[in-house]
Design an enzyme around this catalytic site. Structure first.
Site, PDB file in Angstrom:
ATOM      1  N   TYR A 174      25.813  30.984   1.216  1.00  0.00           N
ATOM      2  CA  TYR A 174      24.386  30.750   1.000  1.00  0.00           C
ATOM      3  C   TYR A 174      23.812  29.652   1.883  1.00  0.00           C
ATOM      4  O   TYR A 174      22.674  29.753   2.338  1.00  0.00           O
ATOM      5  CB  TYR A 174      24.114  30.433  -0.476  1.00  0.00           C
TER       6      TYR A 174
ATOM      7  N   GLU B  50      28.943  38.112  -0.784  1.00  0.00           N
ATOM      8  CA  GLU B  50      27.574  37.778  -1.186  1.00  0.00           C
ATOM      9  C   GLU B  50      26.927  36.976  -0.070  1.00  0.00           C
ATOM     10  O   GLU B  50      27.557  36.074   0.493  1.00  0.00           O
ATOM     11  CB  GLU B  50      27.527  36.873  -2.434  1.00  0.00           C
TER      12      GLU B  50
ATOM     13  N   ASN C 145      31.404  34.216  -0.207  1.00  0.00           N
ATOM     14  CA  ASN C 145      30.012  34.169  -0.634  1.00  0.00           C
ATOM     15  C   ASN C 145      29.364  33.014   0.112  1.00  0.00           C
ATOM     16  O   ASN C 145      29.796  31.863  -0.011  1.00  0.00           O
ATOM     17  CB  ASN C 145      29.897  33.923  -2.145  1.00  0.00           C
TER      18      ASN C 145
ATOM     19  N   GLU D 292      34.065  33.307  -7.343  1.00  0.00           N
ATOM     20  CA  GLU D 292      33.784  31.876  -7.221  1.00  0.00           C
ATOM     21  C   GLU D 292      34.475  31.026  -8.287  1.00  0.00           C
ATOM     22  O   GLU D 292      33.816  30.407  -9.132  1.00  0.00           O
ATOM     23  CB  GLU D 292      32.272  31.623  -7.250  1.00  0.00           C
TER      24      GLU D 292
ATOM     25  N   HIS E 236      33.265  37.910 -13.338  1.00  0.00           N
ATOM     26  CA  HIS E 236      32.097  37.231 -12.777  1.00  0.00           C
ATOM     27  C   HIS E 236      31.451  36.413 -13.912  1.00  0.00           C
ATOM     28  O   HIS E 236      30.323  36.668 -14.314  1.00  0.00           O
ATOM     29  CB  HIS E 236      31.135  38.244 -12.154  1.00  0.00           C
TER      30      HIS E 236
ATOM     31  N   ARG F  32      29.183  46.304  -4.819  1.00  0.00           N
ATOM     32  CA  ARG F  32      30.064  45.383  -5.543  1.00  0.00           C
ATOM     33  C   ARG F  32      29.415  45.061  -6.883  1.00  0.00           C
ATOM     34  O   ARG F  32      28.309  44.526  -6.923  1.00  0.00           O
ATOM     35  CB  ARG F  32      30.261  44.104  -4.716  1.00  0.00           C
TER      36      ARG F  32
HETATM   37  C1  FCB Z   1      26.437  33.000  -6.580  1.00  0.00           C
HETATM   38  C2  FCB Z   1      26.834  33.874  -7.746  1.00  0.00           C
HETATM   39  C3  FCB Z   1      25.871  35.010  -7.999  1.00  0.00           C
HETATM   40  C4  FCB Z   1      24.426  34.574  -7.827  1.00  0.00           C
HETATM   41  C5  FCB Z   1      24.236  33.856  -6.521  1.00  0.00           C
HETATM   42  C6  FCB Z   1      22.818  33.414  -6.257  1.00  0.00           C
HETATM   43  O1  FCB Z   1      27.018  31.752  -6.733  1.00  0.00           O
HETATM   44  O2  FCB Z   1      28.109  34.421  -7.529  1.00  0.00           O
HETATM   45  O3  FCB Z   1      26.129  35.515  -9.277  1.00  0.00           O
HETATM   46  O4  FCB Z   1      24.013  33.847  -8.904  1.00  0.00           O
HETATM   47  O5  FCB Z   1      25.073  32.737  -6.469  1.00  0.00           O
END
Ligand code: FCB
Length: 445
Positions: free
Chosen positions: A301, A357, A299, A177, A132, A88
């Site tokens: 985290y 992500e 995405n 995002e 992006h 991607r």
């Molecule tokens: C996300 C972004 C990506 C990167 C990660 C750590 O929010 O999409 O570009 O910065 O965080």
């Protein structure tokens, strides 16, 4: 741990993913390409923003970063070496349309054609993100995401890219995002254009949703084969205590962060509870709106823990994260990945889901020994497999990121790569996590 996982355990994990599962890594143009002004590229809002003293933690910019623009073939070989079946990446709008509209920059398109052809030659499936975060500066000067015309500008750009690449690319991500574009750009102001105004952030979020819809239609008009998705940053919002007040705070945090985009994209309009809280700054309704998604990208985290904060607009505030943290200060919480996947599947039933992500920053050194990231990947891939066992239509997983890169306002202070990058020499070194990924993806394929 060194990345040499016991093979039976690794094979058992790989075996939990179905045949055809997409093993990917992800990047974004501004974070890796460099060559900010070469071969006719126009300026983006990040090129301009990074020049403002004090806004980027280490005072640097993505002007050169990994120099992926010149090291494309090496990076394609790296991807193949890592066993990835998909990649991607994003197109820099100002590389192909230096003024954002109108005049086409042929060398810009030549770069992305080379990238796509190089992937296909290596058997790697391209997933292309159209936006992006690097808006052409020329469009910013016409109002940027606040301008009423931006959905049409975005749709024109999308149809141009798909006309060029749509014979070789099927999978398109319109926006990365939108929540971050709107709220980091226009509420906290840590991203360009650095505005701090909630009403503006909500207009921008509204225009992003309209741009997604216009872009999706343009993509489909340009290619009958196209599959359209969007990548949302989603995090479970958990209450700090069992009190009714904290429960309500968590519901609002989920509403403002997750449902604000999910509800409209799945045809439900904005969530009414959050609209009421925003009051006079709330955007106009989105009646009849539908994101028409072939797939939803998530995405992931971390999670957020929140408590009631009666004096604030939305009535909640985040607690500082606890427990094991990544270098971003984000809690390592693999269960949240399973939770968000199940929840989205249950509440919205997208046709297909991808983790577009997921990854972690750790203070890696040039030796490439990153046991913490190996562990992070192992636990998050397990959580993804759990979700598949629970019936979630999860079709692929893109690790953020292929390479260490420019982490936006944090500059080069955070490393997310499966591959270490020496920013002076541009040399790449596969980390232990890259070797772990290679073993997993190879076994999984
Ligand atoms: C996300 C972004 C990506 C990167 C990660 C750590 O929010 O999409 O570009 O910065 O965080």
């Amino acid at each position: 741990m060194t990345g040499a996982q016991p093979l039976p355990a690794l094979h058992a994990l790989a075996g939990r993913f179905p045949t055809g599962f997409v093993w990917g890594t992800a990047t974004a143009a501004y974070q890796i390409e460099g060559a900010w002004n070469e071969d006719g590229k126009g300026e983006s809002i990040w090129d301009v923003f990074c020049r403002i003293p004090g806004v980027i933690e280490d005072g640097r910019s993505g002007a050169e970063t990994c120099d992926h623009y010149h090291l494309l073939d090496d990076d394609l070989d790296l991807l193949a070496d890592l066993g990835a079946s998909a990649y991607r990446f994003s197109v820099a709008w100002s590389r192909v349309l230096p003024e954002g509209r109108g005049r086409i920059n042929e060398p810009g398109f030549a770069f992305y054609e080379r990238l796509v052809d190089g992937l296909l030659q290596r058997g790697i499936r391209p997933f292309v993100t159209l936006y992006h975060w690097d808006l052409p500066q020329a469009l910013q000067e016409r109002g940027g995401w606040l301008a009423d015309d931006i959905p049409a500008w975005f749709a024109d750009y999308a149809s141009l890219v798909v006309a060029r690449l749509g014979d070789r690319v099927r999978d398109w991500v319109t926006l990365n995002e939108p929540q971050v574009t709107a709220f980091a750009g226009y509420q906290s102001g840590v991203h360009p254009p650095g505005v701090k105004d909630t009403a503006s952030a909500l207009i921008v979020a509204h225009h992003l949703l309209l741009a997604h819809r216009a872009g999706a239609a343009a993509i489909r008009a340009a290619s009958s084969e196209a599959r359209v998705g969007i990548a949302l940053n989603l995090s479970p919002a958990h209450p700090a205590s069992a009190s009714a007040e904290d429960g309500e705070a968590a519901r609002m945090a989920d509403g403002a962060g997750n449902r604000w985009f999910l509800d409209p994209l799945f045809g439900r309009g904005y969530p009414q509870d959050v609209v009421e809280r925003y009051g006079e700054v709330a955007p106009p309704p989105l009646e009849g709106y539908d994101g028409a998604l072939d797939f939803l990208g998530i995405n992931y985290y971390t999670r957020n823990i929140v408590r009631a904060a009666p004096g604030t607009k939305l009535g909640f505030e985040p607690l500082p994260p606890e427990g094991a943290l990544t270098e971003m200060g984000w809690e390592i919480y693999p269960d949240g990945l399973r939770e968000i996947l199940l929840r989205v599947h249950r509440d919205y039933a997208p046709r297909e889901l991808f983790i577009t992500e997921s990854g972690a920053a750790f203070p890696d050194g040039p030796d490439g020994d990153d046991p913490a990231r190996v562990e992070y990947l192992e636990s998050h891939f397990s959580a993804a497999a759990d979700a598949i066992d629970d019936g979630v239509r999860l079709r692929g997983y893109f690790v953020w990121s292929l390479l260490d890169n420019f982490e936006w306002h944090l500059g080069f202070t955070k490393r997310f790569g499966l591959v270490y990058v020496d920013y002076e020499t541009k040399q790449r070194t596969i980390k232990s996590s890259g070797r772990f990924y290679r073993q997993l993806a190879t076994a999984g394929r």
